[in-house]
Enzyme design. Structure first.
Site, mmCIF file in Angstrom:
data_model
loop_
_atom_site.group_PDB
_atom_site.id
_atom_site.type_symbol
_atom_site.label_atom_id
_atom_site.label_comp_id
_atom_site.label_asym_id
_atom_site.label_seq_id
_atom_site.Cartn_x
_atom_site.Cartn_y
_atom_site.Cartn_z
ATOM 1 N N SER A 94 0.798 -1.230 0.000
ATOM 2 C CA SER A 94 0.000 0.000 0.000
ATOM 3 C C SER A 94 0.825 1.271 0.000
ATOM 4 O O SER A 94 0.282 2.360 -0.173
ATOM 5 C CB SER A 94 -0.899 0.022 1.241
ATOM 6 O OG SER A 94 -0.100 0.146 2.404
ATOM 7 N N GLY A 95 2.130 1.147 0.213
ATOM 8 C CA GLY A 95 2.962 2.333 0.396
ATOM 9 C C GLY A 95 3.199 2.662 1.849
ATOM 10 O O GLY A 95 3.963 3.569 2.169
ATOM 11 N N GLY A 96 2.564 1.922 2.757
ATOM 12 C CA GLY A 96 2.723 2.199 4.178
ATOM 13 C C GLY A 96 4.154 2.050 4.654
ATOM 14 O O GLY A 96 4.633 2.848 5.471
ATOM 15 N N PHE A 97 4.864 1.045 4.148
ATOM 16 C CA PHE A 97 6.249 0.866 4.595
ATOM 17 C C PHE A 97 7.136 1.987 4.088
ATOM 18 O O PHE A 97 8.070 2.411 4.761
ATOM 19 C CB PHE A 97 6.807 -0.482 4.133
ATOM 20 C CG PHE A 97 8.209 -0.738 4.644
ATOM 21 C CD1 PHE A 97 8.402 -1.158 5.946
ATOM 22 C CD2 PHE A 97 9.314 -0.518 3.845
ATOM 23 C CE1 PHE A 97 9.688 -1.369 6.439
ATOM 24 C CE2 PHE A 97 10.596 -0.727 4.320
ATOM 25 C CZ PHE A 97 10.783 -1.158 5.626
ATOM 26 N N ASP A 147 -1.485 1.379 6.052
ATOM 27 C CA ASP A 147 -1.265 1.226 7.484
ATOM 28 C C ASP A 147 -0.151 2.147 7.953
ATOM 29 O O ASP A 147 0.558 2.738 7.153
ATOM 30 C CB ASP A 147 -0.902 -0.229 7.814
ATOM 31 C CG ASP A 147 0.441 -0.633 7.220
ATOM 32 O OD1 ASP A 147 0.728 -0.229 6.072
ATOM 33 O OD2 ASP A 147 1.198 -1.348 7.889
ATOM 34 N N GLN A 190 -0.759 -4.672 13.168
ATOM 35 C CA GLN A 190 0.363 -3.949 13.761
ATOM 36 C C GLN A 190 0.414 -4.259 15.263
ATOM 37 O O GLN A 190 -0.098 -5.270 15.692
ATOM 38 C CB GLN A 190 0.222 -2.450 13.473
ATOM 39 C CG GLN A 190 0.433 -2.076 12.002
ATOM 40 C CD GLN A 190 1.874 -2.262 11.555
ATOM 41 O OE1 GLN A 190 2.799 -2.407 12.353
ATOM 42 N NE2 GLN A 190 2.077 -2.279 10.237
ATOM 43 N N GLY A 217 5.040 -4.394 10.651
ATOM 44 C CA GLY A 217 5.779 -3.870 11.785
ATOM 45 C C GLY A 217 6.828 -4.796 12.343
ATOM 46 O O GLY A 217 7.338 -4.566 13.444
ATOM 47 N N ASP A 267 7.788 -11.848 1.499
ATOM 48 C CA ASP A 267 8.433 -11.106 0.417
ATOM 49 C C ASP A 267 9.629 -10.362 0.985
ATOM 50 O O ASP A 267 9.675 -10.059 2.183
ATOM 51 C CB ASP A 267 7.472 -10.080 -0.206
ATOM 52 C CG ASP A 267 7.435 -8.792 0.605
ATOM 53 O OD1 ASP A 267 8.069 -7.807 0.193
ATOM 54 O OD2 ASP A 267 6.789 -8.773 1.680
ATOM 55 N N HIS A 336 20.441 -16.812 -9.230
ATOM 56 C CA HIS A 336 20.754 -17.881 -8.286
ATOM 57 C C HIS A 336 20.063 -17.666 -6.938
ATOM 58 O O HIS A 336 19.462 -18.600 -6.386
ATOM 59 C CB HIS A 336 22.265 -17.989 -8.071
ATOM 60 C CG HIS A 336 22.620 -18.885 -6.931
ATOM 61 N ND1 HIS A 336 22.603 -20.254 -7.030
ATOM 62 C CD2 HIS A 336 22.938 -18.604 -5.635
ATOM 63 C CE1 HIS A 336 22.903 -20.792 -5.855
ATOM 64 N NE2 HIS A 336 23.115 -19.810 -4.988
#
Length: 378
Positions: A94-97, A147, A190, A217, A267, A336
């Protein structure tokens, strides 16, 4: 629902989950690692190469695509799948990070976040509604609620206010979401490093009945033991029939520890980022191929690996390319590392089927060298 989860088996040794996520662009076998394609491309890799190494789903970044090329351009191209020629599932964050990582450039308010473009310094604003609108335009199969990711360390009162704001923002994202038939919106848990606040966030977010849940988080600088403790305070309270996604985790030890604690999806930019510095993951542990001792080593990066890189090229050649800043060298180490993690997840799924995941973890840690003092996973 656009995306559903099928729980196939629970490992008797550990409680780890084997499952499938059904999406509009195909099934995903879980547990799964998702390569990160921040700007609608996994750095140096083609979609065809990702398919060859059996990547089932990739992740792209809402914030970065909002800046370049812009979500409206992607929408006019037919969405991310068409734009990047990828016909398998896609997840967008979402761009929250990014708001978290741009802490010196942003101001958080109830309405949303004011911040400055990290490219040119221009003023920008993202709200839950805008983040959802952007992701609706991008057209990924799975999108994330906007978030607030609290830093580590953070005091309890701040974390409590942050998680409660995340809940209010999640409600607004649900209201703004316009593509419920072909996109699944996941909520984000969170609560920082406080077990009771994690439980509060789980209660609040799951009450909104999202089709899946992310654990946010974590992996923000805390010790791994603490991350595992927070997972143990979170995953047991999440719905069993919905997928669980631990955001931003990609080291081999953390993947295994997360799966054992009931996580389905992961991820991280780690495998491609360290690859560009000449660092690779092998069956016997971390290998920095740019080191001088490999200048005349004509063996593969990993003798036990059958990936394209290890089948065709030597450590000496790859070292030469990386020392000369040749893009092909970065491509080979990236291929690899991604293959290594995807193969690891395949082996983890097999171990769950056989109810032997704890045995597999112990053997992997021993061979990788993670049982040694001061061991470095990457």
């Amino acid at each position: 629902m656009a995306v559903t989860y099928e729980l196939i088996k629970t490992c008797k040794q550990t409680g780890a989950r084997l499952g499938k996520i059904h999406t509009p662009h195909g099934e995903i076998e879980t547990p799964i690692f998702m390569p990160v394609g921040t700007l609608a491309t996994v750095k140096t890799m083609s979609p065809e190469e990702l398919k060859k190494m059996e990547a089932q789903i990739i992740l792209s970044n809402t914030y970065h695509l909002y800046l370049r090329p812009g979500h409206e351009i992607v929408k006019r191209a037919g969405g991310l799948h068409s734009f990047m020629n990828w016909d398998r599932p896609i997840l967008t964050d979402s761009g929250g990070f990014q708001v978290f990582s741009l802490s010196n450039l942003r101001r958080i308010e109830e309405e949303g976040v004011h911040f400055r473009n990290h490219l040119n310094g221009s003023k920008l604003f993202i709200s839950p509604e805008i983040a959802t609108e952007i992701q609706n335009a991008l057209g990924a199969d799975i999108i994330m609620a906007f978030d607030e990711c609290a830093p580590y360390p953070a005091d309890r009162e701040y974390v409590k206010q942050s998680l409660e704001r995340t809940t209010r923002w999640a409600e607004r994202c649900l209201e703004a979401h316009t593509r419920k038939k072909d996109q699944a919106l996941f909520g984000i848990i969170q609560g920082g490093m406080y077990p009771d606040l994690r439980k509060q966030s789980v209660d609040e977010i799951t009450s909104l009945d999202f089709p899946g849940y992310a654990i946010g988080g974590l992996s923000v600088g805390e010790p791994k033991d603490l991350m595992n403790e927070m997972l143990e305070a979170t995953t047991p309270f999440l719905p069993a029939q919905k997928p669980r996604y631990l955001m931003g985790v990609g080291s081999p030890d953390a993947l295994l520890d997360g799966v054992i604690r009931g996580v389905d999806m992961f991820d991280c930019v780690l495998p491609s980022r360290i690859a560009r510095n000449g660092t690779t993951m092998t069956s016997s542990g971390r290998l920095v191929v740019r080191n001088a001792k490999f200048a005349e080593d004509f063996g593969p990066l990993d003798p036990k690996c059958d990936c394209y890189t290890c089948t065709n090229y030597s450590r000496a050649y790859i070292r030469h390319l990386i020392k000369c800043d040749e893009t092909f060298g970065f491509r080979l180490t990236t291929y690899h590392n991604l293959y290594f993690l995807l193969k690891l997840m395949e082996n983890i799924r097999d171990a769950i089927r056989q109810d032997s995941l704890l045995d597999f973890r112990n053997q992997f840690f021993e061979e990788y060298g993670l049982n040694k003092p001061n061991a470095r996973p990457f």
